[in-house]
Design an enzyme around this catalytic site. Sequence first.
Site, PDB file in Angstrom:
ATOM      1  CG  HIS A   1      -7.772   1.143  15.894  1.00  0.00           C
ATOM      2  ND1 HIS A   1      -7.359   2.471  16.669  1.00  0.00           N
ATOM      3  CD2 HIS A   1      -7.546   1.640  14.685  1.00  0.00           C
ATOM      4  CE1 HIS A   1      -6.850   3.336  15.820  1.00  0.00           C
ATOM      5  NE2 HIS A   1      -6.908   2.927  14.689  1.00  0.00           N
TER       6      HIS A   1
ATOM      7  CG  ASN B   1      -8.587   1.265  10.732  1.00  0.00           C
ATOM      8  OD1 ASN B   1      -8.631   0.665  11.630  1.00  0.00           O
ATOM      9  ND2 ASN B   1      -8.377   2.731  10.150  1.00  0.00           N
TER      10      ASN B   1
ATOM     11  NE  ARG C   1     -12.402   6.010  10.677  1.00  0.00           N
ATOM     12  CZ  ARG C   1     -12.626   6.490  11.895  1.00  0.00           C
ATOM     13  NH1 ARG C   1     -13.751   6.368  12.325  1.00  0.00           N
ATOM     14  NH2 ARG C   1     -11.535   6.644  12.818  1.00  0.00           N
TER      15      ARG C   1
ATOM     16  N   GLY D   1       0.939  -1.090  -0.011  1.00  0.00           N
ATOM     17  CA  GLY D   1      -0.114   0.066  -0.303  1.00  0.00           C
ATOM     18  C   GLY D   1       0.851   1.350   0.268  1.00  0.00           C
TER      19      GLY D   1
ATOM     20  N   GLY E   1      -0.269   4.476  -0.347  1.00  0.00           N
ATOM     21  CA  GLY E   1      -1.136   5.410  -0.125  1.00  0.00           C
ATOM     22  C   GLY E   1      -0.310   6.204   0.807  1.00  0.00           C
TER      23      GLY E   1
ATOM     24  CG  ASP F   1      -0.740   1.233  -4.178  1.00  0.00           C
ATOM     25  OD1 ASP F   1      -0.913   1.548  -3.041  1.00  0.00           O
ATOM     26  OD2 ASP F   1      -1.697   0.880  -5.091  1.00  0.00           O
TER      27      ASP F   1
HETATM   28  N1  APR Z   1      -3.147  -4.306  -3.047  1.00  0.00           N
HETATM   29  C1  APR Z   1      -2.273  -3.423  -3.006  1.00  0.00           C
HETATM   30  N2  APR Z   1      -2.544  -2.089  -2.789  1.00  0.00           N
HETATM   31  C2  APR Z   1      -3.858  -1.828  -2.712  1.00  0.00           C
HETATM   32  C3  APR Z   1      -4.849  -2.758  -2.917  1.00  0.00           C
HETATM   33  C4  APR Z   1      -4.478  -4.014  -3.362  1.00  0.00           C
HETATM   34  N3  APR Z   1      -5.260  -5.113  -3.476  1.00  0.00           N
HETATM   35  N4  APR Z   1      -6.103  -2.035  -2.837  1.00  0.00           N
HETATM   36  C5  APR Z   1      -5.732  -0.809  -2.456  1.00  0.00           C
HETATM   37  N5  APR Z   1      -4.411  -0.521  -2.424  1.00  0.00           N
HETATM   38  C6  APR Z   1      -3.896   0.427  -2.072  1.00  0.00           C
HETATM   39  C7  APR Z   1      -4.269   1.710  -2.708  1.00  0.00           C
HETATM   40  O1  APR Z   1      -4.063   1.838  -4.318  1.00  0.00           O
HETATM   41  C8  APR Z   1      -3.780   3.013  -1.960  1.00  0.00           C
HETATM   42  O2  APR Z   1      -2.526   3.301  -2.754  1.00  0.00           O
HETATM   43  O3  APR Z   1      -4.021   1.089  -0.791  1.00  0.00           O
HETATM   44  C9  APR Z   1      -3.565   2.354  -0.926  1.00  0.00           C
HETATM   45  C10 APR Z   1      -4.428   3.036   0.477  1.00  0.00           C
HETATM   46  O4  APR Z   1      -3.929   4.352   0.551  1.00  0.00           O
HETATM   47  P1  APR Z   1      -4.807   5.441   1.095  1.00  0.00           P
HETATM   48  O5  APR Z   1      -6.202   5.402   0.104  1.00  0.00           O
HETATM   49  O6  APR Z   1      -4.018   6.701   0.959  1.00  0.00           O
HETATM   50  O7  APR Z   1      -5.328   5.172   2.507  1.00  0.00           O
HETATM   51  P2  APR Z   1      -4.373   5.295   3.816  1.00  0.00           P
HETATM   52  O8  APR Z   1      -4.699   6.664   4.463  1.00  0.00           O
HETATM   53  O9  APR Z   1      -2.972   4.978   3.432  1.00  0.00           O
HETATM   54  O10 APR Z   1      -4.954   4.219   4.586  1.00  0.00           O
HETATM   55  C11 APR Z   1      -4.724   2.702   4.466  1.00  0.00           C
HETATM   56  O11 APR Z   1      -4.933   2.275   6.918  1.00  0.00           O
HETATM   57  O12 APR Z   1      -5.587   3.950   8.563  1.00  0.00           O
HETATM   58  C12 APR Z   1      -6.133   2.744   7.686  1.00  0.00           C
HETATM   59  O13 APR Z   1      -8.340   3.426   7.432  1.00  0.00           O
HETATM   60  C13 APR Z   1      -7.124   3.205   6.875  1.00  0.00           C
HETATM   61  O14 APR Z   1      -7.706   1.159   5.790  1.00  0.00           O
HETATM   62  C14 APR Z   1      -7.066   2.199   5.665  1.00  0.00           C
HETATM   63  C15 APR Z   1      -5.668   2.037   5.451  1.00  0.00           C
END
Ligand code: APR
Length: 312
Positions: free
Chosen positions: A175, A120, A82, A8, A10, A33
Amino acid sequence: MSKITVVGAGKYGSTTVQRLAEADLVDEIVMTDIVEGLPQGLALDMNQSRSVERYRTKVVGTNDYGDAAGSDVVVITAGLPRKPGMSRMGLLEVNAKIVKQVTGEIAAGSPDAVLIVVTNPLDHMTTLAAEVSGFPKGRVMGQAGNLDTARFIHFISEKTGADILDVEALTLGSHGATMVPVPSQCRVGGRPLTEVLDGNEIEELVSRTRQGGAEIVGLLKTGSAYYAPSAAAAKMVRAVLEDSGEQMPVCAWTGGEYGISDVYLGVPAKVGAGGVTEIIEMDLTDDELAALGEAASAVKEKVDELHSLDLG
Ligand code: APR
């Protein structure tokens, strides 16, 4: 040399990578990612900061799980954050599908890794990662307690005016709605919190801590918190890599401690090379113990719901 992978790229994942890279603990960190170009672009950008920030760790951005093979520690951040007004539980089904897929890939290529889950709803996604990987339960843990505790410490410091570094606090439980901030274990400049603030004041801070993530989601409008979360996750990675045995609140598999068993829940634990090496039993008040029991029941109930979902 140990190998770290963060799944991930993100907000949460990339900030965790940045913190770990700047700590200069390993030669390389893999960041992966599903979105093509995202981890590669962020890795290139981070790597170009190395001469300024004076560290050597290189980040490898990839969409290929082959690059993550043989990792010692894997942080799973993949999933949706979320939206304002949404509870973490609203992400259960969508994130379960993602965590199931990601964990399968990681477990196949890194069968000896310690998994740290942050997606989460945390307690449930940690449970799922343990089930899908089939890893020993101690090698799978979730990050929540370091974050919730850090939020509690911030609020205590703001309220009392005490130096942030002079405040000790603890949060356990889930959490989410059944988070259990533990005032009996909190100190301000060495003094029990219960002597520094009255019951109502403590309750206000407890409740703001429980809502700590939602408060930030509401302000941001899109996305959720990641600075304190990434600091909290990086602390766990370091404890594993350095085999420090450092004690911290961790979402860990319980085995009768505090009268709770067979559920992933936030408890104080020692973290080292094998993941959770020991759960610590502290002296909690009857109210705190009861709240922990309620949190365990609430998580178990939702885990049953998770098991009833078709995750493909
Ligand atoms: N495989 C790899 N990466 C993925 C997949 C997958 N199948 N599905 C989604 N992603 C990636 C998205 O492309 C994105 O870049 O996960 C990343 C999530 O990043 P954000 O949307 O910025 O979310 P973020 O703030 O990083 O939170 C991630 O952590 O705190 C928790 O609730 C939050 O569940 C969430 C997680």
